[in-house]
Design an enzyme around this catalytic site. Sequence first.
Site, mmCIF file in Angstrom:
data_model
loop_
_atom_site.group_PDB
_atom_site.id
_atom_site.type_symbol
_atom_site.label_atom_id
_atom_site.label_comp_id
_atom_site.label_asym_id
_atom_site.label_seq_id
_atom_site.Cartn_x
_atom_site.Cartn_y
_atom_site.Cartn_z
ATOM 1 N N TRP A 183 0.858 -1.187 0.000
ATOM 2 C CA TRP A 183 0.000 0.000 0.000
ATOM 3 C C TRP A 183 0.888 1.230 0.000
ATOM 4 O O TRP A 183 1.837 1.314 0.774
ATOM 5 C CB TRP A 183 -0.922 0.035 1.226
ATOM 6 C CG TRP A 183 -1.626 1.360 1.325
ATOM 7 C CD1 TRP A 183 -2.621 1.817 0.515
ATOM 8 C CD2 TRP A 183 -1.332 2.430 2.243
ATOM 9 N NE1 TRP A 183 -2.974 3.094 0.877
ATOM 10 C CE2 TRP A 183 -2.201 3.505 1.925
ATOM 11 C CE3 TRP A 183 -0.424 2.590 3.282
ATOM 12 C CZ2 TRP A 183 -2.183 4.713 2.623
ATOM 13 C CZ3 TRP A 183 -0.404 3.792 3.986
ATOM 14 C CH2 TRP A 183 -1.287 4.842 3.656
ATOM 15 N N GLU A 224 -3.080 -2.945 -2.477
ATOM 16 C CA GLU A 224 -4.258 -2.347 -1.811
ATOM 17 C C GLU A 224 -4.597 -0.987 -2.424
ATOM 18 O O GLU A 224 -3.733 -0.129 -2.553
ATOM 19 C CB GLU A 224 -3.949 -2.181 -0.313
ATOM 20 C CG GLU A 224 -5.051 -1.514 0.487
ATOM 21 C CD GLU A 224 -4.735 -1.459 1.990
ATOM 22 O OE1 GLU A 224 -3.587 -1.764 2.379
ATOM 23 O OE2 GLU A 224 -5.650 -1.106 2.763
ATOM 24 N N LYS A 226 -6.978 2.665 -2.588
ATOM 25 C CA LYS A 226 -7.535 3.615 -1.629
ATOM 26 C C LYS A 226 -8.081 4.818 -2.369
ATOM 27 O O LYS A 226 -7.454 5.296 -3.318
ATOM 28 C CB LYS A 226 -6.441 4.029 -0.645
ATOM 29 C CG LYS A 226 -6.946 4.922 0.472
ATOM 30 C CD LYS A 226 -5.951 4.979 1.616
ATOM 31 C CE LYS A 226 -6.446 5.934 2.683
ATOM 32 N NZ LYS A 226 -5.639 5.903 3.891
ATOM 33 N N ASP A 257 -9.748 -2.940 1.111
ATOM 34 C CA ASP A 257 -9.926 -2.515 2.503
ATOM 35 C C ASP A 257 -11.276 -1.819 2.534
ATOM 36 O O ASP A 257 -11.511 -0.878 1.763
ATOM 37 C CB ASP A 257 -8.770 -1.560 2.864
ATOM 38 C CG ASP A 257 -8.869 -0.953 4.256
ATOM 39 O OD1 ASP A 257 -9.972 -0.507 4.634
ATOM 40 O OD2 ASP A 257 -7.843 -0.892 4.965
ATOM 41 N N HIS A 260 -11.814 1.954 2.237
ATOM 42 C CA HIS A 260 -11.159 2.676 1.150
ATOM 43 C C HIS A 260 -12.044 2.942 -0.057
ATOM 44 O O HIS A 260 -11.550 3.051 -1.173
ATOM 45 C CB HIS A 260 -9.911 1.915 0.708
ATOM 46 C CG HIS A 260 -8.813 1.956 1.728
ATOM 47 N ND1 HIS A 260 -7.553 1.497 1.500
ATOM 48 C CD2 HIS A 260 -8.801 2.444 2.999
ATOM 49 C CE1 HIS A 260 -6.804 1.664 2.573
ATOM 50 N NE2 HIS A 260 -7.550 2.233 3.500
ATOM 51 N N HIS A 284 -8.685 -6.228 3.809
ATOM 52 C CA HIS A 284 -8.444 -5.602 5.097
ATOM 53 C C HIS A 284 -9.819 -5.333 5.674
ATOM 54 O O HIS A 284 -10.618 -4.601 5.077
ATOM 55 C CB HIS A 284 -7.677 -4.284 4.951
ATOM 56 C CG HIS A 284 -6.200 -4.466 4.949
ATOM 57 N ND1 HIS A 284 -5.318 -3.408 4.841
ATOM 58 C CD2 HIS A 284 -5.442 -5.590 5.094
ATOM 59 C CE1 HIS A 284 -4.075 -3.887 4.890
ATOM 60 N NE2 HIS A 284 -4.129 -5.198 5.041
ATOM 61 N N ASP A 292 -12.621 6.939 6.338
ATOM 62 C CA ASP A 292 -11.697 5.821 6.568
ATOM 63 C C ASP A 292 -11.053 5.954 7.951
ATOM 64 O O ASP A 292 -9.861 6.160 8.077
ATOM 65 C CB ASP A 292 -10.627 5.846 5.464
ATOM 66 C CG ASP A 292 -9.595 4.741 5.608
ATOM 67 O OD1 ASP A 292 -9.969 3.647 6.040
ATOM 68 O OD2 ASP A 292 -8.419 4.988 5.294
ATOM 69 N N ASP A 294 -10.807 3.832 10.494
ATOM 70 C CA ASP A 294 -10.156 2.666 11.096
ATOM 71 C C ASP A 294 -10.567 2.413 12.533
ATOM 72 O O ASP A 294 -9.729 2.181 13.411
ATOM 73 C CB ASP A 294 -8.628 2.768 10.961
ATOM 74 C CG ASP A 294 -8.165 2.499 9.539
ATOM 75 O OD1 ASP A 294 -8.283 1.347 9.105
ATOM 76 O OD2 ASP A 294 -7.723 3.440 8.855
ATOM 77 N N ASP A 323 -7.502 -4.582 9.944
ATOM 78 C CA ASP A 323 -6.717 -3.351 9.807
ATOM 79 C C ASP A 323 -7.460 -2.189 10.459
ATOM 80 O O ASP A 323 -8.336 -1.591 9.854
ATOM 81 C CB ASP A 323 -6.447 -3.050 8.325
ATOM 82 C CG ASP A 323 -5.627 -1.780 8.145
ATOM 83 O OD1 ASP A 323 -5.005 -1.324 9.119
ATOM 84 O OD2 ASP A 323 -5.603 -1.242 7.021
#
Length: 416
Positions: A183, A224, A226, A257, A260, A284, A292, A294, A323
Amino acid sequence: MTQGRYESAREIYRRIGVDTDRAIEAAARIPVSLHCWQGDDVIGFDQRGALSGGIQTTGNYPGKARTPQELMADLDEALSLSPGEKKLNLHASYAIFEDGGFADRDALEPRHFRPWVEFAKARGLGLDFNPTLFSHPMVRENLTLSHPDPAVRAFWIRHCQACLRISQYFAEELGRPCVMNIWIPDGYKDIPADRLAPRQRFRDALDEILQTPYDREKVLVSLESKVFGIGMESYTVGSAEFTVNYAASRGILPLMDNGHYHPTEVVSDKISAMLLFFDKIALHVTRGVRWDSDHVVLFEDEIKEIAKEVVRCGAGRVLAALDFFDASINRIAAWAVGMRSFRKALLYALLAPGATLRRLQEEGRLTELLALQEELKTYPFGDVWEELCARCGVPGREDWFREIERYEETVLRQRD
Ligand code: RNT
Ligand code: ZN
């Protein structure tokens, strides 16, 4: 008492053709990769600076791991509270420099990860890996592999090549494939004049990285995508289209992910489409709150839906890692909640009468499908989950939190 509740739940599920014993076994067998970076707010051991690269932790909960020993102890604690098959997911920034011998990112060697291999071996864990293309002075103007300066690109190409060698070392030592996910944070805060050139440079840099000889059976390289980052709101080089097309044309894995994408776009819907064209894909699993962000993974609708697709489309082809990074709560509890929640979602999916539901859809009995799916929500899922925890030797219900409290009191509070 617990025994009685499980027996009763088993019977209730049996009536709709679901074998709870098989579901427990299957749910426990699916490997979930635990991300080491929740333990220290994504800092690592090779630098003293702040986290950069368009990702951010917020909070200052006491007791963050500061050394490899502390992080390993915390991981042990989190693993002991998380039932089922696990892998450990490392970032290159977690290299361990014994005897003071430092190596920069482009000079990392397998030996800098030997203690992690020993840790994994002793616990029967597989290892996954990630080059770290952030939190480093060679990230220039938020760019790495797409930077216009060939010297910057070359540094990060060498870093990723070193990571391929380390990943293969992990696979060989542990006898299990290592997923190596790339990433990059690269992007622009404001409207770029040229969207094409950075992507061309990224493509060419990736091609150069993949020219390094490595065993494709042992190292599963993923890329990955995004849609944006903090300070990279207008453009990212590694967009979804770039990533999927790159992965498809070069025979590597795409990694999705679920933080993303645009906020109403869901990864659960993408999995089946991707699996028609890729043998394997990587995930992820995270939780974005409005963006985003997390946040810790919870047992919520989109996570259940992702788990359902993993289970229905063929576990083994979807390689899932967690993640997220929350520095505002007990970090070990964050790991445990995330692992337990995703495992719950896998079990929940396996406890649905998949064949029956599919038949209803195929026969156009959509009213009945809606009604049954809704009824399933109040089936005695919790009793089966308790049984899974018991069979895996992990505390059930909220009992695991007592262990978090003890550890916080005796270990974490002593750190500050
Ligand atoms: C960042 C990506 C990436 C990182 C980790 C630390 O938005 O999700 O996967 O979170 O590599
Ligand atoms: Zn991610």
